[in-house]
Every structure is written in C-alpha cells, then in structure tokens.
Scaffold this motif. Structure first.
Motif, PDB file in Angstrom:
ATOM      1  N   GLN A 272      38.747  15.317  19.632  1.00 57.76           N
ATOM      2  CA  GLN A 272      38.744  16.084  20.883  1.00 57.76           C
ATOM      3  C   GLN A 272      37.651  15.594  21.831  1.00 57.76           C
ATOM      4  OE1 GLN A 272      41.053  18.406  21.500  1.00 57.76           O
ATOM      5  NE2 GLN A 272      41.985  18.063  19.490  1.00 57.76           N
ATOM      6  N   SER A 273      37.472  14.285  21.921  1.00 56.87           N
ATOM      7  CA  SER A 273      36.363  13.753  22.722  1.00 56.87           C
ATOM      8  C   SER A 273      36.497  14.097  24.199  1.00 56.87           C
ATOM      9  CB  SER A 273      36.270  12.237  22.545  1.00 56.87           C
ATOM     10  OG  SER A 273      37.479  11.619  22.935  1.00 56.87           O
ATOM     11  N   LEU A 274      37.719  13.980  24.750  1.00 55.03           N
ATOM     12  CA  LEU A 274      37.904  14.277  26.171  1.00 55.03           C
ATOM     13  C   LEU A 274      37.661  15.762  26.453  1.00 55.03           C
ATOM     14  CD1 LEU A 274      41.057  12.137  27.020  1.00 55.03           C
ATOM     15  CD2 LEU A 274      38.663  11.610  27.427  1.00 55.03           C
ATOM     16  N   ALA A 275      38.165  16.624  25.586  1.00 56.37           N
ATOM     17  CA  ALA A 275      37.967  18.061  25.777  1.00 56.37           C
ATOM     18  C   ALA A 275      36.497  18.440  25.656  1.00 56.37           C
ATOM     19  CB  ALA A 275      38.797  18.844  24.763  1.00 56.37           C
ATOM     20  N   VAL A 276      35.790  17.817  24.709  1.00 56.83           N
ATOM     21  CA  VAL A 276      34.368  18.096  24.518  1.00 56.83           C
ATOM     22  C   VAL A 276      33.575  17.721  25.757  1.00 56.83           C
ATOM     23  CG1 VAL A 276      32.312  17.345  23.249  1.00 56.83           C
ATOM     24  CG2 VAL A 276      34.392  17.973  22.006  1.00 56.83           C
ATOM     25  N   ARG A 277      33.854  16.541  26.309  1.00 61.03           N
ATOM     26  CA  ARG A 277      33.095  16.097  27.473  1.00 61.03           C
ATOM     27  C   ARG A 277      33.455  16.869  28.732  1.00 61.03           C
ATOM     28  NH1 ARG A 277      32.530  12.231  23.933  1.00 61.03           N
ATOM     29  NH2 ARG A 277      30.560  11.137  23.938  1.00 61.03           N
ATOM     30  N   PHE A 278      34.702  17.280  28.832  1.00 64.24           N
ATOM     31  CA  PHE A 278      35.079  18.102  29.977  1.00 64.24           C
ATOM     32  C   PHE A 278      34.371  19.463  29.911  1.00 64.24           C
ATOM     33  CE2 PHE A 278      37.909  21.308  31.896  1.00 64.24           C
ATOM     34  CZ  PHE A 278      37.890  20.843  33.207  1.00 64.24           C
ATOM     35  N   THR A 279      34.341  20.066  28.741  1.00 65.37           N
ATOM     36  CA  THR A 279      33.640  21.335  28.569  1.00 65.37           C
ATOM     37  C   THR A 279      32.155  21.182  28.869  1.00 65.37           C
ATOM     38  OG1 THR A 279      35.229  21.961  26.853  1.00 65.37           O
ATOM     39  CG2 THR A 279      33.173  23.207  26.954  1.00 65.37           C
ATOM     40  N   SER A 280      31.574  20.082  28.402  1.00 60.87           N
ATOM     41  CA  SER A 280      30.166  19.812  28.676  1.00 60.87           C
ATOM     42  C   SER A 280      29.914  19.684  30.171  1.00 60.87           C
ATOM     43  CB  SER A 280      29.735  18.532  27.955  1.00 60.87           C
ATOM     44  OG  SER A 280      28.424  18.164  28.327  1.00 60.87           O
ATOM     45  N   TYR A 281      30.831  19.014  30.878  1.00 59.22           N
ATOM     46  CA  TYR A 281      30.682  18.848  32.334  1.00 59.22           C
ATOM     47  C   TYR A 281      30.689  20.207  33.038  1.00 59.22           C
ATOM     48  CZ  TYR A 281      31.964  17.904  37.153  1.00 59.22           C
ATOM     49  OH  TYR A 281      32.015  17.887  38.519  1.00 59.22           O
ATOM     50  N   VAL A 282      31.614  21.074  32.647  1.00 55.25           N
ATOM     51  CA  VAL A 282      31.705  22.395  33.277  1.00 55.25           C
ATOM     52  C   VAL A 282      30.438  23.205  33.025  1.00 55.25           C
ATOM     53  CG1 VAL A 282      32.950  24.591  33.271  1.00 55.25           C
ATOM     54  CG2 VAL A 282      34.225  22.453  33.229  1.00 55.25           C
ATOM     55  N   ILE A 283      29.948  23.180  31.776  1.00 57.09           N
ATOM     56  CA  ILE A 283      28.781  23.986  31.419  1.00 57.09           C
ATOM     57  C   ILE A 283      27.508  23.433  32.066  1.00 57.09           C
ATOM     58  CG2 ILE A 283      27.306  24.698  29.495  1.00 57.09           C
ATOM     59  CD1 ILE A 283      29.841  24.786  27.763  1.00 57.09           C
ATOM     60  N   VAL A 284      27.361  22.108  32.056  1.00 59.92           N
ATOM     61  CA  VAL A 284      26.105  21.498  32.498  1.00 59.92           C
ATOM     62  C   VAL A 284      26.031  21.370  34.012  1.00 59.92           C
ATOM     63  CG1 VAL A 284      24.747  19.370  32.433  1.00 59.92           C
ATOM     64  CG2 VAL A 284      25.740  20.288  30.336  1.00 59.92           C
ATOM     65  N   GLN A 285      27.120  20.965  34.652  1.00 56.51           N
ATOM     66  CA  GLN A 285      27.074  20.676  36.081  1.00 56.51           C
ATOM     67  C   GLN A 285      27.506  21.846  36.961  1.00 56.51           C
ATOM     68  OE1 GLN A 285      25.884  17.946  37.609  1.00 56.51           O
ATOM     69  NE2 GLN A 285      25.231  17.226  35.616  1.00 56.51           N
ATOM     70  N   ILE A 286      28.414  22.690  36.473  1.00 57.97           N
ATOM     71  CA  ILE A 286      28.981  23.732  37.329  1.00 57.97           C
ATOM     72  C   ILE A 286      28.358  25.103  37.067  1.00 57.97           C
ATOM     73  CG2 ILE A 286      31.105  24.961  37.910  1.00 57.97           C
ATOM     74  CD1 ILE A 286      32.629  22.390  37.527  1.00 57.97           C
ATOM     75  N   LEU A 287      28.218  25.478  35.782  1.00 62.96           N
ATOM     76  CA  LEU A 287      27.732  26.815  35.455  1.00 62.96           C
ATOM     77  C   LEU A 287      26.368  27.137  36.065  1.00 62.96           C
ATOM     78  CD1 LEU A 287      28.403  29.407  33.987  1.00 62.96           C
ATOM     79  CD2 LEU A 287      27.390  28.440  31.911  1.00 62.96           C
ATOM     80  N   PRO A 288      25.370  26.196  36.055  1.00 63.60           N
ATOM     81  CA  PRO A 288      24.072  26.540  36.669  1.00 63.60           C
ATOM     82  C   PRO A 288      24.194  26.924  38.133  1.00 63.60           C
ATOM     83  CG  PRO A 288      23.871  24.562  35.331  1.00 63.60           C
ATOM     84  CD  PRO A 288      25.336  24.874  35.408  1.00 63.60           C
ATOM     85  N   ARG A 289      25.187  26.380  38.841  1.00 64.15           N
ATOM     86  CA  ARG A 289      25.361  26.685  40.269  1.00 64.15           C
ATOM     87  C   ARG A 289      25.957  28.068  40.491  1.00 64.15           C
ATOM     88  NH1 ARG A 289      23.737  21.941  38.397  1.00 64.15           N
ATOM     89  NH2 ARG A 289      22.106  21.482  39.902  1.00 64.15           N
ATOM     90  N   PHE A 290      26.412  28.702  39.414  1.00 63.19           N
ATOM     91  CA  PHE A 290      26.972  30.038  39.520  1.00 63.19           C
ATOM     92  C   PHE A 290      25.895  31.116  39.453  1.00 63.19           C
ATOM     93  CE2 PHE A 290      29.054  33.775  37.537  1.00 63.19           C
ATOM     94  CZ  PHE A 290      29.957  34.057  38.559  1.00 63.19           C
ATOM     95  N   VAL A 291      24.707  30.748  38.957  1.00 61.07           N
ATOM     96  CA  VAL A 291      23.650  31.737  38.754  1.00 61.07           C
ATOM     97  C   VAL A 291      22.973  32.107  40.077  1.00 61.07           C
ATOM     98  CG1 VAL A 291      21.470  32.196  37.551  1.00 61.07           C
ATOM     99  CG2 VAL A 291      23.297  30.941  36.409  1.00 61.07           C
ATOM    100  N   SER A 292      22.848  31.129  41.007  1.00 60.81           N
ATOM    101  CA  SER A 292      22.145  31.374  42.269  1.00 60.81           C
ATOM    102  C   SER A 292      22.700  32.570  43.039  1.00 60.81           C
ATOM    103  CB  SER A 292      22.184  30.116  43.142  1.00 60.81           C
ATOM    104  OG  SER A 292      21.520  29.056  42.515  1.00 60.81           O
ATOM    105  N   PRO A 293      24.043  32.676  43.237  1.00 57.83           N
ATOM    106  CA  PRO A 293      24.557  33.861  43.952  1.00 57.83           C
ATOM    107  C   PRO A 293      24.232  35.164  43.242  1.00 57.83           C
ATOM    108  CG  PRO A 293      26.241  32.156  43.802  1.00 57.83           C
ATOM    109  CD  PRO A 293      25.122  31.734  42.914  1.00 57.83           C
ATOM    110  N   ILE A 294      24.132  35.131  41.904  1.00 58.69           N
ATOM    111  CA  ILE A 294      23.876  36.360  41.152  1.00 58.69           C
ATOM    112  C   ILE A 294      22.448  36.853  41.389  1.00 58.69           C
ATOM    113  CG2 ILE A 294      23.685  37.343  38.836  1.00 58.69           C
ATOM    114  CD1 ILE A 294      25.915  35.486  37.964  1.00 58.69           C
TER     115      ILE A 294
END
Length: 618
Positions: free
Chosen positions: A261-283
C-alpha cells in the motif's frame, strides 16, 4: 510506482501506477480539502479587512499573516501535487520558483507561531508593557523578519544550485520536487542543520511561554485557561508541522506493515503533513475567538444576490453549508473538466500527428479557450460568495476575458464545421486549402473578430467614467461595469449577427455533407461521422445560445418558484456555462479513434504514473 524517502520527500525509483479513477479521486480529495480550508481562510481575511478592530491589533495581524501564508502554501503544494499527476515533468526554472515560495511559506509557519506565543505571553504576564512592546509598526517589522529568516534558509540552496549546475539544467524538464532540484549534498546537510536549529528555538519558545502563563495564572489567582489552550493549539500545530521531518520514518514503519500500500501510505502522509496543519489556524481564532466568531458568522451565513434589475439589491441568505456545497460542486466539475482537457492538450503536444493536422489544431484551440473561459467564470462565481464586491479594474479584466472566450466558442465551431465540409466535399483540395499556417491565421482572425466588438465597451467606459470609478468596488457583473445603455444595444446586435452567421454555417455544412454522403457511396462512413460531429457542434452552439435566453427563462421560473431564486440561478449557471464545455472532450477525446488511443495511454497509464511525490518542502 516504487518510492524511497529522502529527507522527508518521497522520490520515485520504480514504476507503480495509479488507475485513472484512483488518480482522479486522490486529486479531487486534495483539491476539495484545499478549497474548503481556503474558503474559510478567505472569509477570515475578508473579516479582518472589513473591521478596524482587527487590523489595529497586533495579535490579529500576526494571525491573519499566518492564515494568508498557509493559504499560499496550501495552494502551491496542491498545485505541485496535481502537476505530478497531470504533467509529471515541468520546466526547471518554473519549478524552482514554485519550490522557493512553497518552502519559504512552510518555514514561515513555525516562526509565526512563536511570534504569536510571545505576544500572548506579553499580554498575560506583563500587561502594563504590552501597549508599548506590541505595536502595529513593530508587528509588521516582525513579519518582515519572519520572511527574512525563512528566505535565508532557502537562498543558500539557490546559490549552491547556480554554482554547481550547468546553464542548460534551468531549461530542462524534471519532476518538480526539492530533492530533484537541490541535489547537492551540501544543500541536504545545510537544510538538516537549519531545521534542527529553527525548530529547537521555536519549541523552546512555546514551552517557555506556556509555563510562564501557567505560573502567572497561579500567582494571580485568575483564570487564564484560554491563553494556555491557545498556546497548546500552537504547539499542536507546530507538532503537525514537524511531522514533515519525521514523516519518512513514519512512512517506512507503515510500509513495513503494509508493503503493498505504498501509494496509499504516501497519500495519507501528504494529507496529514501538508494539509491538516493548515486546518488548525481557522480554529484557533476563527472559531475560538469571540470577536472574530461574531463577525465571521455574518459572512459565512449569508450571500448577496442580484435581483432581476441590477440597480436593486436583495439580501437573500444562503446557509454556510449551502454556499459551500454549491461552490464545491462547481469547483469539482471544473477540476474534472480541466483534468480531462489538460490531458487532451498534453496528448496533442506529445504527438506530431495532431499538431500538423488543421482539424486537431482548431479542436485544441477550442479546448484551451473553453478552459480559460471556465476558469474565469468560476473565479467570478466563487468571488461573489467570498468577497461579494471586487475592484472595478480587476472586474473589467475578468469580464473582458470571459466575454472574449465565450464569443470565441461559436466562431471556432463554425471554422471546424467548414474544415469538415472541405474534407468531405472537396477532398482533393483539402491539403491545399487547410494548411497548418492558414489554420493559425484563422485562429488569429477568430480572436480579432471576437475581441474587436467588445473591446469598444472598455473604450466607451474609459471615455464616460471618471478615473475614481476604476478604484471602486462593485459586484462583478457586465452591466455593473459597462453601464452605458448604448453598449447593451450594441451587444445584442452583435450577438444576433454572430450567432446567425454561425448557425447558418453549421446548417449549410451539415446539408452539404448530407448530400455528398448520398452521392459518394464509398465515403458513407466518413460522411456519417462528419455529420454527427457537426450535429454535436450544433448542440454545443445551442447551449452557448442559452446564455442569451437565460435571463428570460430565469424571470419565468422565478414567477413559478418565487422562493427559489438562488437555486434557479445556480442551475442556470451549471447548464449555460459549464455543460457546453463538457462536449469538447467528447467530440474528439472520446469519438475520434486516433485521439482515443493516445488519450487512454495517458489517462490509464503513463500520465498516472504518479510519482506521488508528496511535496514536503521545508
């Protein structure tokens, strides 16, 4: 595709492939998250600009800088993610610019968090000095220092690159990722060292401010829970940012457990590492701060809508969920069409068979034209929800581009119909008449014919309106900018002339091909396909003509459904502006055998050899 992680960036060493459906799904998820977060962030920026209470307060200035910085980082990282699927390789110089901005904005985040923590510490622990220490001027100086510190971390990599790479490297095409551009071992060592120093300082700052606030709360016997919670949220966001540097080890552990599941693992990592931190600022401030929350609610929960007469405004409320869903549907449709159209353009330029054939040249011109038109109209659609009013100068530019490209479509359809007529009815003369050079001349004439009538709107407006008008803010509609009544009559006359000529051209070519098919028994199959193509052009033209009937249709529907004006306008927008752009890929992308063969290769194979290079700059 096989991956190996190098300093936080996934690099490609093999040849795994994502299916077309998987690739589209991943890109849609990433883009939907980007749009969702940036929609909220855009509303926060608008709230900040509309109220002086915010832009005279250092705390909110630092916060809105963090929001804008995260928006830039999210847009660029998402863009690079999509490019890795759609284009795969890009020009090294352009890639270098995108990477430098993305890396700088990524490094800005922890510095900004440290600055906000220090401001909170001063406000709680030394409140009497807060007004002298934390001024607006000093806040902007701090923001400048944040950008300078982040730039100093990446600029040495640029100088090392200029010193070690030959000049032709900057003209080459490569996979756009940090480790593919900054390849020197010196850059890797320098980057690791700067990361350790910067993040150690920021972590120390957060710990220090948190415990000082805790001790201050105990000593003063007051409740400062909210300030402590804010620092904790900063720390949580900082922790997410630091995942960029422990991500490779985390990925290796998951790949050891889930080796297939290498592609799925890296896609999940991308979402968590690059996108999720940007969701905290509005909160942190957008939802938790009472002052911000009160003002943000006004913009999220209502939308202005124009009545049948532009001069009268009616406030019609869309709930935030409804507004968000409408924008999300429109943008997702745009992304899907743009992805398909981008693949068509890539297919065209990759094969000489296409760009030496006048038929395909005219087709790809229409695809690019429709992509521009769709992008501009959807930009205006989204802006109408987020900002409502925009600067008149920008509005003029957007409207003129939208008008030019909208008018191009029927004229291009007529040209394609004529080319089919010559190919079927005058096959011996077709190579002499329809040359590549003449095709580009025809495209130039199409733009001239479509630009000339409508550029006069701008000249009339420049002559009749004062200069201050172009610095005002208006709801971006054509009649709100080009207001002279003469322009409306002129526009109607040219619309009738253009569409009458195009419609007659389509009818003439269709009937001539029909008669030619009956006379030439050997070319019946080719003539049948040509007739069907022209019928599709006719259907596309009919949908384009709906834009001139839609106001009357809207009025009738509004009388029947008086409480559904927003839904009526939204459905009209989808049918009139988006649906016609869906036919272009069908006409050649699916029906044409030669195009279909190459298109499958890119959609289902090579183009989806996703070096899911999780762009993890910084």
């Amino acid at each position: 595709m096989n991956f190996s992680s190098v300093n936080g960036t996934s690099t490609v060493t093999g040849n795994q492939r994502d299916t077309f459906i998987t690739a589209v799904t991943k890109n849609v998820i990433v883009t939907a998250l980007c749009i969702s977060i940036n929609y909220i962030n855009g509303t926060l920026v608008r709230t900040f600009r509309e109220h002086q209470i915010f832009y005279s307060n250092p705390r909110y200035i630092l916060f809105i800088h963090l929001v804008i910085n995260d928006m830039m980082q999210l847009i660029l990282s998402t863009l690079l993610h999509i490019i890795s699927y759609a284009l795969y390789k890009m020009n090294a110089s352009l890639c270098l610019i995108l990477l430098i901005i993305t890396i700088t904005t990524t490094l800005n985040t922890p510095f900004n968090l440290a600055g906000m923590a220090i401001e909170c510490y001063i406000a709680i622990c030394i409140p009497l000095h807060h007004g002298q220490i934390c001024t607006v001027k000093k806040t902007y100086i701090l923001i400048g220092l944040i950008w300078a510190a982040s730039s100093l971390s990446i600029l040495p990599d640029l100088f090392i690159l200029l010193a070690t790479e030959p000049l032709q490297f900057f003209h080459s095409r490569l996979f756009c990722a940090r480790d593919f551009v900054f390849r020197s071992t010196y850059s890797l060592r320098k980057r690791d060292a700067s990361h350790y120093v910067c993040f150690s300082l920021v972590w120390f700052t957060l710990f220090y401010t948190y415990f000082r606030i805790v001790f201050a709360a105990k000593g003063a016997a007051v409740n400062i829970t909210k300030a402590r919670n804010t620092i904790l949220l900063h720390s949580f966001q900082m922790l997410l940012c630091m995942l960029t540097y422990v991500g490779p080890m985390f990925e290796k552990g998951l790949l050891y457990v889930l080796p297939n599941q290498s592609l799925a693992v890296r896609f999940t990592s991308y979402v968590i590492v690059q996108i999720l931190p940007r969701f905290v600022s509005p909160i942190v401030y957008g939802l938790r701060d009472n002052t911000f929350r009160r003002h943000v609610g006004r913009y999220l929960l209502c939308k202005w809508s124009m009545s049948n007469h532009p001069e009268s405004l009616v406030l019609i409320r869309d709930t935030f969920t409804t507004a968000f869903v409408k924008n999300l549907i429109v943008v997702l449709v745009w992304l899907i069409l743009s992805y398909i159209n981008g693949t068509l353009v890539a297919t065209f330029f990759k094969h000489q068979d296409f760009y030496e054939d006048p038929r395909y040249i005219l087709f790809i011109h229409m695809v690019i034209n429709d992509a521009i038109q769709l992008t501009v109209t959807i930009t205006l659609f989204v802006l109408s929800y987020i900002f409502y009013k925009i600067n008149v100068s920008f509005c003029c530019f957007f409207i003129l581009v939208a008008v030019f490209t909208t008018r191009n479509t029927p004229v291009n359809l007529a040209s394609m119909a004529i080319e089919r007529y010559i190919a079927i009815c005058e096959p011996l003369r077709h190579p002499q008449i329809c040359t590549v050079r003449r095709t580009y001349i025809v495209i130039g004439l199409i733009w001239f014919i479509c630009v000339a009538p409508d550029i006069t709107d701008l000249f009339v407006t420049l002559a009749t309106e004062s200069l201050s008008f172009f610095h005002e803010r208006v709801f971006c509609l054509r009649q709100n900018v080009f207001k002279d009544p003469i322009l409306a009559y002129k526009r109607q006359v040219f619309d009738i002339i253009y569409f009458s000529c195009v419609f007659l051209t389509l009818v003439f070519t269709y009937l001539r091909i029909l008669f030619a098919a009956r006379a030439l028994s050997t070319e019946k199959a080719s003539a049948q396909k040509a007739r069907n193509t022209i019928l599709l052009h006719g259907a596309q033209l009919a949908m384009c003509m709906l834009s001139y009937l839609s106001p009357s249709v809207e009025i009738v529907l509004h009388l029947i459904f008086p409480g559904r004006i927003l839904e009526i306008r939204y459905a009209n927008y989808l049918i009139v502006y988006i649906l016609p752009r869906f036919l272009s890929p069908i006409i050649y992308g699916v029906r044409d055998k030669k195009f279909r063969k190459y298109l499958k290769m890119y959609l289902l194979g090579g183009r989806c050899r996703v070096k899911l290079q999780t762009v993890a700059p910084g």
